[in-house]
Design an enzyme around this catalytic site. Structure first.
Site, short mmCIF file in Angstrom:
data_model
loop_
_atom_site.label_atom_id
_atom_site.label_comp_id
_atom_site.label_asym_id
_atom_site.label_seq_id
_atom_site.Cartn_x
_atom_site.Cartn_y
_atom_site.Cartn_z
N ILE A 62 0.85 -0.91 -0.15
CA ILE A 62 -0.13 0.16 -0.06
C ILE A 62 1.21 0.69 -0.11
O ILE A 62 2.13 1.26 0.21
CB ILE A 62 -0.84 -0.26 1.23
CG1 ILE A 62 -0.66 0.35 2.50
CG2 ILE A 62 -1.16 -1.06 0.95
CD1 ILE A 62 -1.19 0.82 4.13
N ASP A 64 -0.16 5.57 -1.21
CA ASP A 64 -0.72 6.72 -0.62
C ASP A 64 -2.45 6.68 0.39
O ASP A 64 -3.35 6.24 0.07
CB ASP A 64 -0.99 8.01 -1.29
CG ASP A 64 0.51 8.58 -2.11
OD1 ASP A 64 1.06 7.35 -2.26
OD2 ASP A 64 0.46 9.24 -3.48
N ASP A 188 -2.25 14.44 -8.62
CA ASP A 188 -2.64 14.59 -6.99
C ASP A 188 -3.35 15.07 -7.32
O ASP A 188 -3.16 16.53 -5.51
CB ASP A 188 -1.44 13.62 -6.19
CG ASP A 188 -0.48 13.31 -6.48
OD1 ASP A 188 -0.78 12.10 -7.48
OD2 ASP A 188 0.66 13.67 -6.01
#
Ligand SMILES: *[C@@H]1O[C@H](CO)[C@@H](O)[C@H](O)[C@H]1NC(C)=O
Ligand SMILES: *[C@@H]1O[C@H](CO)[C@@H](O)[C@H](O)[C@H]1NC(C)=O
Ligand SMILES: *[C@H]1O[C@@H](CO)[C@H](O)[C@@H](O)[C@@H]1NC(C)=O
Length: 574
Positions: A62, A64, A188
């Protein structure tokens, strides 16, 4: 003088490292690709150092936290996830929901590559709740041409309390890189905010050569977006990833309100923030004059904490911060363990009453996991001594709150006036937990083995200043003795804590210990340091907890409350 020379060397080496890093394509720094490993299913998961109350899926990689939000009584955590292996690759938006930020229900991935606008990847992004009550996610898709574009997704069925299925409209992408924007460095998107003029705004992380940029986009309908004439903010620091921008209030600041701007710096892999004034009419953000962007700036966490994101918890009227802690072991270790990456504990975040910095504290809900309790009061720890905190059943999974009183402040070593905030790390690396001092090092040895050969030190060291501020307090995390294992990255991490020790008399520390996570808060949340360690002997019920003092001055533990922590329930829906 010796220390000065060390500095010069440290800075020289840092320069070299930065120069070397900036000559590599940034994509290689950010997303290391292990083509042969990225689809290697974990056959076996090694649980030994998995966390008990920090969020982790049952296996695999995993990174962000994404799209974090509170919606109709449910907390949503999406995160970058490789469903196929314990290294980065095949990234989807995994999804988990919770009623209390403690126990989690794992759902099917919410967003996976499926269309020309995201066929090569579904990268990070944020959620926004629209005035009509619908949540919307905007995320970075890697399109057929390998460009970074921004897409939206809406819940398929608003009556599903978990919002399990998300639909991507055909009109995606909603934001594509214009000419002049580097399509390999455009990602992002933040949560959007709406001005009094009804216009939506959000920023996207990008760069222009070496300049990090928060590109501002505007929209009336969340569908058609136009770039603003200038970026919301920029800095000479290299690529800006995972920007975040949000208001905070404090009686201690002019007008009672500030805006925080945070970036994750791809070159250093650390996060920095400023706060200042934002004007909707002109879309200008002006950080307070004393605050710097980049390496010299303030940090949420002085340790292993990256790609963070906040959300407004409208239920409890607080802002909550999520961040990702990567591994400090090798890729081969991750493949063997079958897992990599942990989410830091969700933290409440707010502006300090004096308006000088942000404060953070683990959300109160995690205290519901506290079990058996040990309470020590007014215990003297003589210079050069230590004692064990006994009585916990699970010192490898514990929550420790302590307060240290310095008995003789006059013993403090002199503070070198050349040291700036950014130098905390170098001072800590040069004077570790075993380097005797005047006042400190004192603090905790956590995840310690029987013979004390394995131990991670979380400690303070007090310096005497000859300017008005009187003392400087260094908070350090030293993992150099944390493990017998090889191939580990064991950086010391440090920051200064803005506590006036002469006035308060005490330094408070809280440390969350979770097998391979050591997450500490100094000065009631003024300075946070997260560190990953991999003990081989101090594991499970073999781990022990100590208080140590390697300084000349005696220190009194005025109180220490340590709690066994139960494990959070993290289970799958079916
Ligand atoms: C665009 O960004 C990529 C990734 O950081 C970098 O490799 C490339 O050199 C940049 N291109 C230009 C024209 O700056
Ligand atoms: C710890 O013990 C002290 C003194 O006995 C007491 O005043 C304090 O309330 C206790 N703290 C907790 C959290 O139980
Ligand atoms: C976490 O891993 C260490 C060791 O490999 C790297 O040095 C860091 O740069 C990395 N941190 C992030 C945020 O990726």
């Amino acid at each position: 003088m010796a220390v000065r020379t060390l500095w010069m060397w440290a800075f020289f080496l840092l320069r070299l490292a930065v120069t070397a890093a900036s000559s590599l394509p940034a994509a290689e720094v950010t997303h290391l690709v292990f083509a042969d490993l990225q689809s290697l299913q974990a056959e076996h998961v090694d649980d030994t150092l998995r966390t008990g109350f920090h969020f982790q899926p049952p296996k695999h990689w995993i990174n962000d936290p994404n799209g974090v939000m509170y919606y109709k009584g449910v907390y949503h955590l999406f995160y970058q996830y490789n469903p196929k292996a314990a290294v980065w690759g095949n990234i989807v938006w995994a999804h988990a929901v919770s009623m209390d930020l403690v126990d989690w229900l794992m759902l099917e991935p919410a967003i996976s590559p499926s269309a020309p606008f995201d066929v090569n990847g579904c990268w990070s992004g944020s959620a926004t709740v629209l005035p009509d009550g619908r949540p919307v996610i905007m995320y970075t898709g890697i399109n057929e041409q390998d460009q970074q574009v921004q897409n939206v997704a809406y819940p398929k069925d608003l009556s599903d309390p978990y919002l399990r299925e998300w639909v991507k409209p055909d009109y995606n992408p909603v934001i594509a890189p214009d000419a002049g924007v580097n399509a390999s460095a455009f990602r992002d998107p933040t949560t959007a905010w709406q001005g009094p003029d009804g216009v939506w705004r959000l920023v996207i992380g990008t760069k222009d050569n070496h300049r990090g940029l928060a590109a501002l986009y505007r929209s009336l309908d969340f569908k058609r977006w136009a770039p603003a004439r200038r970026a919301l903010h920029s800095g000479d620091t290299g690529m800006w990833e995972c920007p975040d921008f949000y208001p905070v209030t404090s009686p201690g600041v002019d007008g009672g309100r500030k805006h925080v701007f945070k970036v994750s710096l791809d070159l250093t892999r650390y996060e920095y923030y400023t706060f200042g004034d934002y004007d909707y009419a002109t879309d200008t953000y002006v950080p307070d004059a004393s605050l710097a962007d980049g390496n010299e700036g303030l940090r949420y966490d002085y340790g292993n904490f990256y790609a963070s994101k906040t959300f407004l918890d409208s239920g409890k009227q607080r802002r909550v911060l999520w961040g990702w802690a990567n591994e400090s072991d090798s890729t081969a270790d991750d493949v063997r363990k079958g897992w990599a990456g942990v989410q830091a504990i969700p933290r409440k975040i707010w502006l300090a009453p004096d308006g000088k910095q942000l404060m953070q504290w683990p959300v109160a809900e995690i205290e519901s996991l506290r079990g058996n309790h040990v309470n020590i009061t007014d215990k003297l720890v003589k210079g050069g001594s230590y004692f064990e905190v006994t009585g916990l059943t699970t010192p490898a999974q514990a929550d420790v709150e302590a307060s240290f009183q310095v008995m003789d402040l006059d013993k403090a070593e002199p503070f070198d006036p050349a040291w700036r905030a950014v130098d905390a790390e170098t001072v800590c690396a040069a004077r570790r937990a075993d380097a005797k001092g005047g006042v400190g090092p004192f603090g905790l040895w956590v995840l310690a083995s029987d013979e004390l050969k394995e131990r991670t030190a979380v400690f303070f060291r007090v310096f005497k200043r000859d300017d008005g501020a009187k003392h400087a307090i260094l908070m350090c995390n030293d993992p150099s003795r944390s493990s017998y294992a090889d191939n580990l990255y064991k950086p010391t991490f440090a920051g200064f804590v803005d506590v006036d020790i002469a006035a308060t008399g005490k330094i408070p520390l809280r440390t969350l210990i979770d097998h391979s996570m050591v997450e500490s808060f100094g000065g009631h949340g003024k300075t946070a340091i997260l560190s990953r360690v991999y003990p081989t002997k101090a594991v499970g019920d073999k781990a022990r907890l100590f208080v140590f003092n390697n300084g000349e001055s005696d220190v009194k533990v005025t109180n220490l409350n340590a709690y066994d922590m139960r494990s959070a329930k993290i289970r799958s829906l079916n």
